[in-house]
Write an enzyme that holds these catalytic residues in place. Structure first.
Site, PDB file in Angstrom:
ATOM      1  N   LYS A 128       1.120  -1.286   0.489  1.00 21.31           N
ATOM      2  CA  LYS A 128       0.386   0.386   0.434  1.00 21.31           C
ATOM      3  C   LYS A 128       0.712   0.916   0.492  1.00 21.31           C
ATOM      4  O   LYS A 128       1.951   1.159   1.611  1.00 21.31           O
ATOM      5  CB  LYS A 128      -0.894  -0.007   1.471  1.00 21.31           C
ATOM      6  CG  LYS A 128      -1.742   1.169   1.287  1.00 21.31           C
ATOM      7  CD  LYS A 128      -3.193   1.212   0.107  1.00 21.31           C
ATOM      8  CE  LYS A 128      -3.821   0.213   0.761  1.00 21.31           C
ATOM      9  NZ  LYS A 128      -5.263   0.591  -0.348  1.00 21.31           N
ATOM     10  N   HIS A 187     -10.483  -7.089  -3.734  1.00 21.51           N
ATOM     11  CA  HIS A 187      -9.592  -6.043  -3.641  1.00 21.51           C
ATOM     12  C   HIS A 187     -10.422  -6.399  -1.676  1.00 21.51           C
ATOM     13  O   HIS A 187     -11.227  -7.387  -1.692  1.00 21.51           O
ATOM     14  CB  HIS A 187     -10.889  -5.134  -3.546  1.00 21.51           C
ATOM     15  CG  HIS A 187     -10.634  -3.815  -3.154  1.00 21.51           C
ATOM     16  ND1 HIS A 187     -12.064  -3.499  -1.802  1.00 21.51           N
ATOM     17  CD2 HIS A 187     -10.133  -2.722  -2.909  1.00 21.51           C
ATOM     18  CE1 HIS A 187     -11.627  -2.473  -1.367  1.00 21.51           C
ATOM     19  NE2 HIS A 187     -10.516  -1.941  -1.889  1.00 21.51           N
TER      20      HIS A 187
END
Lengths: 429, 429
Positions: B199, B327
């Site tokens: 991330k 996701h």
């Protein structure tokens, strides 16, 4: 877990009138496969699909591979059908005769998958105690509207296939505009249909345009469709469009290729519909790639394979702003009820569905033929398809299959009995 | 027919580490709604979704409208959710704070639909005695692989939200490349993940590229992804691509708009993935209209709404030659098992799925947390999701919700506690 214990596949032959189309004329019998899938819990699911040798032999080859599978296991069903296809790939092209609309070899495996997928859905819905439409996700309609499917036709088959005393079918000869209007009046009178579709591609396009305009005069409030099965050139389709375009709900497969459909849409702006040039995912993508010149897709769970795939098609249509209608082929009551439950539960179905059902006089279901009220078939609260087999009728129609001598539909060969010089050409006009 | 007899919706708060992202930093607690749907036959279906006020209040408003509906009736569920949306439309935009990824107001109704749709699927699978993956159409995998979801993070939350004795989470501070590698080693060591996702969008892009290249050195055989949540300009994304492009399995949401993604794809040819710019059917069509510059779509059944919609998305991806991944958002074990069963039964899922599960230490399911073996979660033969609620854990985590003071996720506000001058900007770099 319910597992598949047994599968019975029974080919039947139904009497079929001498209906004319781009390929020729319907033979005296139409073939269907009746599929019964029994689970180890004793539930039986029903399906109906094509009964020509290619489909039948594939169904019979795959069925034994399915014993013991979970009744929800479409992944395993897919694998079994693909494994069958892999083994037979080489033989397919030679085996299939392109003698009628809807016999393209690429659809062969899809038809097999759909036959079993729809039978399993009926079985699972029955096991859950739910009408099929409810099991498929809930009803959007209680009554599903159908359109009158008007054909040019001969008064009688060649020879005397039903015996010398046979008086022919009740619909008579339909060879010109006046007869088309009379047929529409008969069919609307008996069934209450609220929209009309003319199967074209048979006679000179100007005569067929005359017939459509005569229908428009006689039924000014009925939406109209014309479907020459891709039997017109682009020039012909443009000329017919000039005459009848403004009267059409949609213009179905006037020309034989997607490229021609794109050009026709570009030049006329008419709503084009198809069950011939957008029949699978890759053709759907090709249509989108051209800017969706074809804006109505006719689904058919028999070859856009199965109930789940039809829902996925509906989602595709929603995504790309297309409309959805439903195609039919000659069929009995099991296919009719499958179409009805599917249509009732499919979001976005924008048109009355096609059906050949009025052309058939025989059926395999118990309790008589499915009734139409105001052109529509109702969903009941009975589980699954809401119909059961009549074993005697099934046996009788199977006997008819064994006797009839037809094993692969060939409308061209049948036409040559009437007109020895007839050859298949597309586009003919 | 099974009908909905009762629906219980319980908001819970789970401790969440101070994970950094483009919007700011995770708050000390993440909110989830636990949905229990009970049928008149006594079966209970479970679902888990967002627990922020906007989702929770909508779930609570719709739930009473669903009593008495058939448990398969997604048409009626759709109508009930749309009716709710119509009544509340005016209030939505003001109510939702765009304080974190995934809180776009347009998804609000989709989240509500999905919460109930997935709970009903679990209920129906349990009633049929089938594992959910089997009920959804059969397993393509027995074990579903997940990827390690690596975050930059602070060592401790601001203040002492868990009390003065709290020692912080076990993962420690992660603020540079060396710490990212150490985190990956810890997480791969404990879970066995076979692929890694970083991330990003938090620090200067060059530092994040350094971290990705350090991961590549330390895990040369692990596929790598980087996801800055659209927080980079096109220029920045191009510069990062030059450094790390060849090391990437896919490049996830580097830039904030579909137009930028298209330009980036045009100029780099890299595989671009998204859960931000292609999140519904109209965005899917827009991506196709641009020639599919984004070629991997991350599904998420919580907002690409539900199990059926995910299957339709998979069909869309197949039609247009796109790939499918999955996701996640911060979640507990019910969402994890829903994702696992869905992934196992979805054709064409081409990548290991995302999961935040290792970041949570608390759960509502009975028998302890879901185990990972070699980075994967296994499907068992237990019906439905294969897990049940632990009523004590549910009560405890609901108490934690009542005490925690958070009602709508806002990572930006939380970050301002650490860095008072922090403002949300996109793209920041």
């Amino acid at each position: 877990m319910n597992r598949i214990a047994d599968i019975r596949i029974t080919p039947i032959a139904l009497k079929d009138p001498p209906l004319l189309n781009a390929s020729g004329v319907h033979e005296p019998y139409t073939l269907r496969s009746i599929i019964e899938i029994e689970s180890d819990s004793g539930h039986v699911g029903l399906a109906e699909t094509y009964g020509d040798d290619d489909t039948l032999l594939r169904l019979q080859a795959v069925a034994p591979q399915l014993r013991g599978l979970g009744t929800h296991d479409l992944a395993a069903l897919t694998d079994a059908v693909l494994a069958h296809g892999k083994g037979r790939q080489a033989g397919v092209a030679a085996h299939v005769v392109d003698g009628a609309p809807g016999t393209h070899p690429a659809r062969a495996l899809d038809k097999v998958f759909a036959g079993f997928e729809t039978g399993l859905a009926d079985l699972n819905a029955r096991a859950a105690g739910l009408p099929l439409a409810d099991w498929l996700g809930g009803r959007r309609m209680q009554q599903v509207p159908y359109s009158a499917y008007l054909f040019y036709k001969f008064g009688r088959h060649h020879g005397t296939p039903y015996g010398p005393e046979d008086a022919g079918d009740p619909w008579g000869e339909v060879l010109d505009a006046a007869a088309v209007v009379r047929l529409a009046q008969d069919m609307v009178g008996q069934y209450g249909f609220g929209s009309l579709k003319l199967k074209a591609g048979v006679f000179a396009p100007d005569l067929e345009a005359d017939a459509l305009l005569a229908l428009h005069d006689a039924f000014p409030k009925h939406p109209l469709r014309i479907d020459p099965n891709g039997n017109w050139s682009l020039d012909t389709a443009l000329k017919v469009a000039e005459r009848v375009g403004s009267a059409l709900e949609y213009y179905e497969d006037p020309v034989p290729t997607l490229a021609d459909m794109a050009e026709l849409n570009h030049r006329t702006g008419l709503m084009l519909a198809t069950n011939m040039v957008v029949c699978d995912r890759s053709e759907f993508a090709a249509n989108v790639g051209l800017g969706t010149p074809v804006r109505t897709i006719l689904s058919d769970h028999h070859f856009w394979p199965g109930f789940r795939a039809t829902r996925e098609l509906a989602a595709h249509c929603d995504t790309f702003g297309l409309k959805l209608s439903m195609h039919s082929n000659s069929h009995a009551g099991i296919s009719l009820m499958a179409m009805t439950h599917l249509a009732a539960s499919t979001p976005g179905l924008a048109y009355a569905c096609d059906t050949h059902y009025p052309w058939q006089s025989e059926d395999v279901i118990a309790g008589g033929r499915v009734p139409f009220v105001d052109g529509a078939v109702a969903i009941t609260d009975a589980p699954g398809l809401g119909v059961t087999l009549d074993p005697e009728a099934l046996a009788r129609l199977h006997e008819q299959y064994l006797r009839c001598g037809i094993r692969s539909r060939n409308d061209t060969r049948e036409m040559q009995k009437h007109q020895p010089g007839f050859v298949k050409r597309k586009p003919r006009f």
